[in-house]
Write a protein that holds these residues in place. Structure first.
Motif, mmCIF file in Angstrom:
data_model
loop_
_atom_site.group_PDB
_atom_site.id
_atom_site.type_symbol
_atom_site.label_atom_id
_atom_site.label_comp_id
_atom_site.label_asym_id
_atom_site.label_seq_id
_atom_site.Cartn_x
_atom_site.Cartn_y
_atom_site.Cartn_z
ATOM 1 N N TYR A 129 -1.660 -11.474 -0.691
ATOM 2 C CA TYR A 129 -1.476 -10.093 -0.225
ATOM 3 C C TYR A 129 -0.872 -10.043 1.174
ATOM 4 O O TYR A 129 0.037 -9.265 1.460
ATOM 5 C CB TYR A 129 -2.823 -9.382 -0.255
ATOM 6 C CG TYR A 129 -2.842 -8.025 0.428
ATOM 7 C CD1 TYR A 129 -2.164 -6.934 -0.121
ATOM 8 C CD2 TYR A 129 -3.556 -7.835 1.611
ATOM 9 C CE1 TYR A 129 -2.195 -5.691 0.505
ATOM 10 C CE2 TYR A 129 -3.591 -6.602 2.231
ATOM 11 C CZ TYR A 129 -2.906 -5.526 1.686
ATOM 12 O OH TYR A 129 -2.935 -4.313 2.292
ATOM 13 N N LEU A 130 -1.367 -10.922 2.020
ATOM 14 C CA LEU A 130 -0.922 -10.866 3.414
ATOM 15 C C LEU A 130 0.413 -11.545 3.657
ATOM 16 O O LEU A 130 1.222 -11.074 4.440
ATOM 17 C CB LEU A 130 -1.956 -11.552 4.313
ATOM 18 C CG LEU A 130 -2.993 -10.696 4.998
ATOM 19 C CD1 LEU A 130 -3.814 -11.570 5.923
ATOM 20 C CD2 LEU A 130 -2.337 -9.570 5.810
ATOM 21 N N PRO B 38 -12.616 -6.667 -1.447
ATOM 22 C CA PRO B 38 -13.121 -7.571 -0.405
ATOM 23 C C PRO B 38 -13.489 -8.942 -0.955
ATOM 24 O O PRO B 38 -13.338 -9.939 -0.278
ATOM 25 C CB PRO B 38 -14.363 -6.844 0.115
ATOM 26 C CG PRO B 38 -14.159 -5.411 -0.222
ATOM 27 C CD PRO B 38 -13.329 -5.372 -1.461
ATOM 28 N N TRP C 134 -6.113 -12.819 -1.177
ATOM 29 C CA TRP C 134 -5.859 -12.261 0.149
ATOM 30 C C TRP C 134 -4.678 -12.930 0.837
ATOM 31 O O TRP C 134 -3.878 -12.271 1.496
ATOM 32 C CB TRP C 134 -7.120 -12.372 1.015
ATOM 33 C CG TRP C 134 -8.032 -11.202 0.791
ATOM 34 C CD1 TRP C 134 -9.104 -11.138 -0.037
ATOM 35 C CD2 TRP C 134 -7.902 -9.904 1.400
ATOM 36 N NE1 TRP C 134 -9.662 -9.884 0.008
ATOM 37 C CE2 TRP C 134 -8.945 -9.113 0.889
ATOM 38 C CE3 TRP C 134 -7.010 -9.350 2.317
ATOM 39 C CZ2 TRP C 134 -9.125 -7.781 1.259
ATOM 40 C CZ3 TRP C 134 -7.177 -8.031 2.702
ATOM 41 C CH2 TRP C 134 -8.224 -7.265 2.171
ATOM 42 N N ASP C 135 -4.569 -14.220 0.655
ATOM 43 C CA ASP C 135 -3.435 -14.948 1.224
ATOM 44 C C ASP C 135 -2.142 -14.413 0.630
ATOM 45 O O ASP C 135 -1.172 -14.137 1.343
ATOM 46 C CB ASP C 135 -3.595 -16.444 0.917
ATOM 47 C CG ASP C 135 -2.405 -17.243 1.409
ATOM 48 O OD1 ASP C 135 -1.936 -16.960 2.526
ATOM 49 O OD2 ASP C 135 -1.948 -18.144 0.687
ATOM 50 N N ARG D 68 -4.110 -3.348 -1.732
ATOM 51 C CA ARG D 68 -5.101 -4.130 -0.978
ATOM 52 C C ARG D 68 -6.151 -4.696 -1.941
ATOM 53 O O ARG D 68 -6.759 -3.961 -2.712
ATOM 54 C CB ARG D 68 -5.767 -3.231 0.055
ATOM 55 C CG ARG D 68 -6.647 -3.961 1.047
ATOM 56 C CD ARG D 68 -7.054 -3.019 2.156
ATOM 57 N NE ARG D 68 -7.802 -3.722 3.183
ATOM 58 C CZ ARG D 68 -9.128 -3.844 3.191
ATOM 59 N NH1 ARG D 68 -9.848 -3.288 2.244
ATOM 60 N NH2 ARG D 68 -9.728 -4.507 4.155
ATOM 61 N N LEU E 38 -9.927 -15.855 -1.289
ATOM 62 C CA LEU E 38 -8.935 -16.141 -0.267
ATOM 63 C C LEU E 38 -7.531 -16.247 -0.838
ATOM 64 O O LEU E 38 -6.553 -15.884 -0.184
ATOM 65 C CB LEU E 38 -9.297 -17.432 0.477
ATOM 66 C CG LEU E 38 -10.369 -17.277 1.568
ATOM 67 C CD1 LEU E 38 -10.645 -18.617 2.231
ATOM 68 C CD2 LEU E 38 -9.934 -16.247 2.608
#
Ligand SMILES: [Zn+2]
Lengths: 90, 976
Positions: free
Chosen positions: A40-41, A30, A37-38, A27, A34
């Motif tokens: 990662y997801l 924070p 995170w993009d 993960r 983006l």
């Protein structure tokens, strides 16, 4: 398919829920941005061969596992507790 | 006809049965097929496409022709292979695919129309016009082509499924399988020996071969006895291993013993999942036919099957039998027939070098070119060196050689290899991990070779699993060489059948090749060869050989055959056993269930739970009347509602607060002991996952609630967050949903009601709004939470589940005395819509905290699941659909959930879509319908008139956009 749960032993795959590649353990921070995170997801390799993915032993001990297996031969190499994988890294 | 003596049948036990309404008799030990042969029934069915008369062709599960329907009414069971149906008293069988009768079938006209019904005829004949497909072509094809039919009624016949585990699964109880099981069993392995026949022994039951100086069938019986004496060996007869799956899992279908009809408690079939560390495939081999003109006439059958009928069941399908083959089994067949006293009219061996000492008319280097006799075989034509001979015969046995039964080795994706010596495919090594092959299925065709292979396989597995195999003497048996000269199809005019079950001929395969369907996969799809329920067991190799010939290639260059599970058809009812109706699905009842049912409440499914819809009272004719009254009770007096189905999770530990901070978007570590807080949980992608209240009972002790629907999902998510992301947190949690019975007590008189039960009365100081803590309820230690899902002054009171029934009855009785009573799901829904409270109708997986107006709940002071992605521009940008309240304003005073919203004056089409309605209810408090929904930029559009169109129900109205919280927006009622 059988999954060797480190807690319960060798069990039928229908006792488990699947949740994609074990990359989900990594993960991002924070504030990683983006892009990170993009990635990662949403972004996953689609390997023909060995892979590691997350399985939940919901109809067993409730452990989240990282299972190593081969997407071509369906051979399952082994499983370890996600707790140990994450904990070992920290 | 039945032979005077011999066979493994019990002639003292006569069994009556019927076929197409006529009564017949057979003996115990008969199959339906052998009993029909004994009664000289030659035509047992009509073929799939051409409606040609067909007779029994094999003696095993590969039977293509003798498919019958068993049973009646709802339990009608089509496509049962007569060769696998053991006879029992009162058995009723009917032939299929004929109308009006088997002897006179109108659709036999199809046979005359054969030139138009060849391969690909669907594509060519029924091309145009498209509209004709539905109305004309398809119904016609469906009537004309087909197998048996289900009744169309619900069949609640009892099926079973079961699981088994073993060290070694031996598949097939012929000579190889018996020896393998013996060796492994003696070595101490936990062995399951499965065989699809009712009688172990394999071919030994069908042949006159001797083993260890005994008749083979007797030797097999002794072996079975020896195996049964071992505690670590289980023999499963009537059990076909249907599939090989990953990780040593095998599927198997067990059929009942023939007297099952007499046992009402026995299942019709049991589907097994067998987990085996190792498996030995000893499935034997299947004999293949030779294609020649009209080779599908009743009376033509496989040579190995004929030997089985003669030797095992003591029946002969003919009085003057001819035998046609390309290998020594043709000679073996003649020898057996002569020994049984059956007249053999001729032996036709396609091999020019063939010789025989048998006293029989013999043709070497000859081929059968035609079979005559429309309703059954009467004569055959033979092409010899000197011309055509015609011989009268009523039964022709064919042997085209043997195909190893390697189907299971293909089930995990590997393909077999071509063996030129055997003119057959053989399994490749290691095709299924953990499984080895032994005996005929590996290409060892002599009895001696099978016995030896079984011993070797048993030893290999024992050693592999760390056991020592004891020395095993190999019983003496024949070791004849397998001499074959391939012959696939006899050249000549007319139709020569390859696939009997799907009516595919040599011509069809050649046509496919001509039309450039030269890949075997294309040929199969174009001709449908191998795509019938028998999966081409009789025809795949022959069809491949014909295709190879037609395209001028060798067989291995042309392709290979492969097989998928199941090896034999498996009834869905067996695979899904336990799932019919409610089946094994758990039913979860709350502690108030009995009381609610007594009060006449209709119970509504909510996941696995059952919850009361409403509590009707005398005089109330519709659910709405009850619901309106219940809403009024809560708004004016006090209502009681079971909320135990909400997920309750007990969270404890020094890091419990930090853990909840990670789970929920808002902060819980700052919550004071004795207080409760509403929490919103996001998915990592920024969308809302769930919501609920969490109470802090102690410094290290929280009890959180989830929605009824998401309880399991949230628990799994919490395990993930803790185990996989934050194992550093010192926290433990467990579901206590079933341990606590919890009731909402809501309404202006709720505290008055509770104080009558609590050992220490509560007030605004001890239990302010959102307060929580332990209480003593008539001497029982419970918990009280001052929370409200109705907007009224309300509590939820929890007691250990064993006191739930009693507390519910007490609460309801006292509420009724105060002008209130129990309320159900309908009223609960209206109450929360009036207050704009959300459920999973609103947080349905595509909405964000921003959409529902709770973006400010996402704490800036900490990280949480979903925080980073909830900030994505696309999730907070203008144009998103936001939660609004809706009131009807037009002539139609109704709102419907699922309806879409459009601007006034705009066409109600997708391009103009402005949003949709998620929840509706009639508010008796306000006297009109209320809705919740999502509208583009809705928060800025309060007061606007908008058009609602429900395309599905045909409802349309105008409505006004309002704040979602319609009733008591300041919240004074709940706080006061
Ligand atoms: Zn486990």
């Amino acid at each position: 398919m059988r999954i060797p749960c480190p807690i319960c032993g060798n069990r039928d795959s229908r006792e488990f829920d699947y949740m994609g590649h074990a990359l989900t353990l990594d993960r991002p921070a924070p504030d990683a941005g983006l892009g990170a995170w993009d990635d990662y997801l949403h972004n996953r390799e689609n390997p023909a061969g060995p892979t590691r993915d997350l399985w939940f032993h919901g109809l067993g001990c409730g452990a989240w596992l990282v299972v190593s297996r081969d997407t071509v031969t369906h051979e399952v190499f082994g499983a370890e507790l996600a707790r140990d994988v994450t904990g070992g890294r920290a | 006809m039945r032979l005077a003596s011999g066979g493994q049948i019990d002639r003292t036990q006569t069994i009556g049965f019927s076929f197409d309404g006529r009564q017949y008799e057979g003996f115990a030990g008969d199959t339906l097929a052998s009993a029909l042969v004994a009664n000289r029934v030659r035509v047992v069915g009509r073929s799939f496409k051409y409606h040609r008369p067909r007779g029994v062709f094999t003696a095993g599960s590969e039977e293509p022709n003798a498919l019958v329907t068993l049973g009646r009414a709802a339990a009608q069971d089509p496509n049962q292979r007569a060769t696998m149906v053991e006879l029992f008293e009162g058995l009723e069988a009917r032939s299929q695919n004929r109308w009006p009768s088997l002897d006179f079938d109108l659709l036999a006209l199809n046979d005359l129309a054969a030139p138009f019904l060849g391969a690909g005829f669907y594509y060519k004949t029924f091309m145009w016009p498209a509209a004709f497909w539905e109305r004309l072509y398809e119904p016609f094809i469906r009537r004309a082509a087909g197998l048996g039919a289900l009744s169309g009624k619900n069949n609640d016949a009892y099926h079973e499924k079961a699981f088994a585990h073993c060290d070694l699964l031996v598949i097939g109880a012929g000579p190889a399988g018996l020896m393998a099981a013996l060796v492994a069993g003696r070595a101490g392995l936990d062995v399951i020996l499965a065989d699809e026949d009712s009688r172990p022994g394999g071919r030994l039951n069908a042949e006159t071969i001797e083993v260890a100086g005994q008749p083979g069938a007797d030797w097999a019986e002794d072996m079975v006895e020896a195996l049964r004496a071992m505690d670590n060996v289980r023999i499963m007869t009537r059990t076909t291993v249907t599939g090989a799956y990953d990780g040593g899992t095998y599927g198997a279908l067990e059929r009942p013993a023939p007297d099952w009809a007499g046992h009402s408690d026995a299942p019709c079939a049991c589907f097994w999942r067998i987990h085996a560390q190792r498996a030995i495939l000893a499935a034997g081999a299947l004999e293949r036919p030779v294609a020649f003109r009209n080779n599908d006439r009743p009376g033509v059958m496989m040579a190995g099957a004929l030997r089985a009928y003669v030797n095992r069941w003591a029946v002969s399908p003919g009085k003057a039998v001819t035998v046609f083959g390309n290998n020594d089994d043709a000679h073996r067949t003649v020898a057996d027939l002569l020994a049984a006293g059956i007249h053999v009219a001729a032996l036709i061996d396609s091999r020019p070098e063939a010789t025989t000492d048998l006293p029989v008319r013999r043709y070497a280097g000859a081929q059968v070119t035609d079979a005559h006799g429309r309703g059954g075989l009467e004569a055959i034509s033979i092409a010899t060196m000197s011309g055509i001979d015609k011989i009268r015969t009523d039964c022709l046995a064919i042997s085209g050689g043997w195909n190893p039964t390697l189907h299971l080795t293909c089930h995990t994706g590997r393909r077999p290899a071509w063996s030129p010596d055997l003119a057959a495919f053989v399994p490749c090594d290691g095709a299924v991990p953990g499984m080895i092959t032994a005996g005929a299925c590996a290409g060892d065709f002599s009895t001696h070779a099978c016995l030896a292979a079984g011993v070797a396989a048993g030893k290999a597995v024992a050693k592999d699993l760390g056991k020592r195999a004891r020395k095993t003497d190999l019983p003496r048996a024949e070791d004849a060489p397998y001499r074959i000269r391939p012959l696939w199809a006899v050249p000549g005019k007319g139709r020569a059948w390859l696939d009997f079950q799907n009516d595919v001929t040599v011509k069809d395969v050649k046509l496919a090749a001509t039309e450039n369907f030269t890949s075997v996969e294309h040929m199969k799809r174009y001709t449908t060869q191998g795509m019938a329920p028998d999966q081409g067991k009789n025809s795949n190799v022959n069809a491949l050989a014909v295709l190879a010939d037609a395209t001028g290639r060798g067989i291995p260059e042309t392709g290979t055959t492969t097989f998928r599970p199941p090896y034999v058809p498996v009834p869905i009812a067996a695979m899904g056993a336990g799932a019919q109706g409610k089946g094994f699905a758990p039913q979860r009842f709350t502690t108030s269930h009995a009381a609610s049912v007594e009060m006449g409440a209709p119970m509504v499914e909510a996941g696995l739970w059952y919850r009361p819809g409403y509590f009707p009272r005398p005089g109330e004719k519709t659910w709405r009347q009850s619901c309106d009254r219940e809403v009024g009770m809560v708004r004016q007096a006090v209502g009681v509602c079971d909320v135990s189905t909400l997920g309750k999770i007990d969270v404890q530990g020094p890091s419990a607060g930090a853990f909840l901070d990670m789970l929920y978007c808002n902060m819980f570590s700052t919550l004071k002991v004795g207080r409760t807080r509403y929490g919103l949980m996001l998915r990592e992608d920024g969308h809302v996952m769930d919501d609920g209240t969490t109470a802090r009972l102690g410094e290290d002790h929280f009890v959180m609630t989830t929605t009824t629907a998401a309880a399991g999902q949230v628990m799994k998510h919490m395990e993930f967050v803790h185990q996989a992301l934050r194992p550093d947190l010192d926290v433990s949690f467990i579901s206590v949903t079933e341990q606590w019975a919890q009731f909402a007590v809501a309404g202006p008189r709720s505290r008055e009601l509770l104080n009558g039960l609590l050992d220490t009365p509560v007030d605004d100081d001890s239990f302010p709004f959102m307060g929580c803590g332990p209480v003593s309820v008539m001497g029982v230690q419970g918990r009280l939470f001052r929370i409200s899902f109705s907007g009224e002054h309300a509590y939820e009171i929890a007691v250990p589940a064993r006191f739930g029934d009693s507390l519910f009855r007490t609460l309801v009785a006292r509420a009724e005395g105060m002008g209130g009573g129990a309320y159900g799901m309908e009223a609960l829904n209206v109450l929360r819509i009036e207050k704009g409270f959300i459920t999973h109708s609103e947080i349905h997986g595509r909405t964000t905290a921003f959409d529902i107006g709770m973006a400010r709940m996402i704490s800036a002071k900490k990280d949480c699941i979903g925080k980073a992605m909830a900030a994505r521009p696309g999730l907070v940008s203008p144009g998103r659909e936001q939660l609004v309240g809706l009131m009807p304003t037009g002539a139609v005073k109704q709102l419907t959930a699922g309806a879409h919203l459009f601007c006034l004056g705009e066409e109600a089409v997708r391009e103009n879509d402005q949003g949709y309605i998620t929840s509706v209810g009639f508010s008796p408090t306000l006297g009109h319908f209320l809705g919740l929904g999502f509208l583009k930029d809705g928060r800025a559009r309060h007061g606007e008139e908008i058009r609602m169109v429900d395309h599905v129900r045909g409802v349309e109205t105008t409505c006004k956009v309002v704040d979602p919280v319609v009733l008591d927006p300041e919240g004074g009622r709940a706080r006061g």
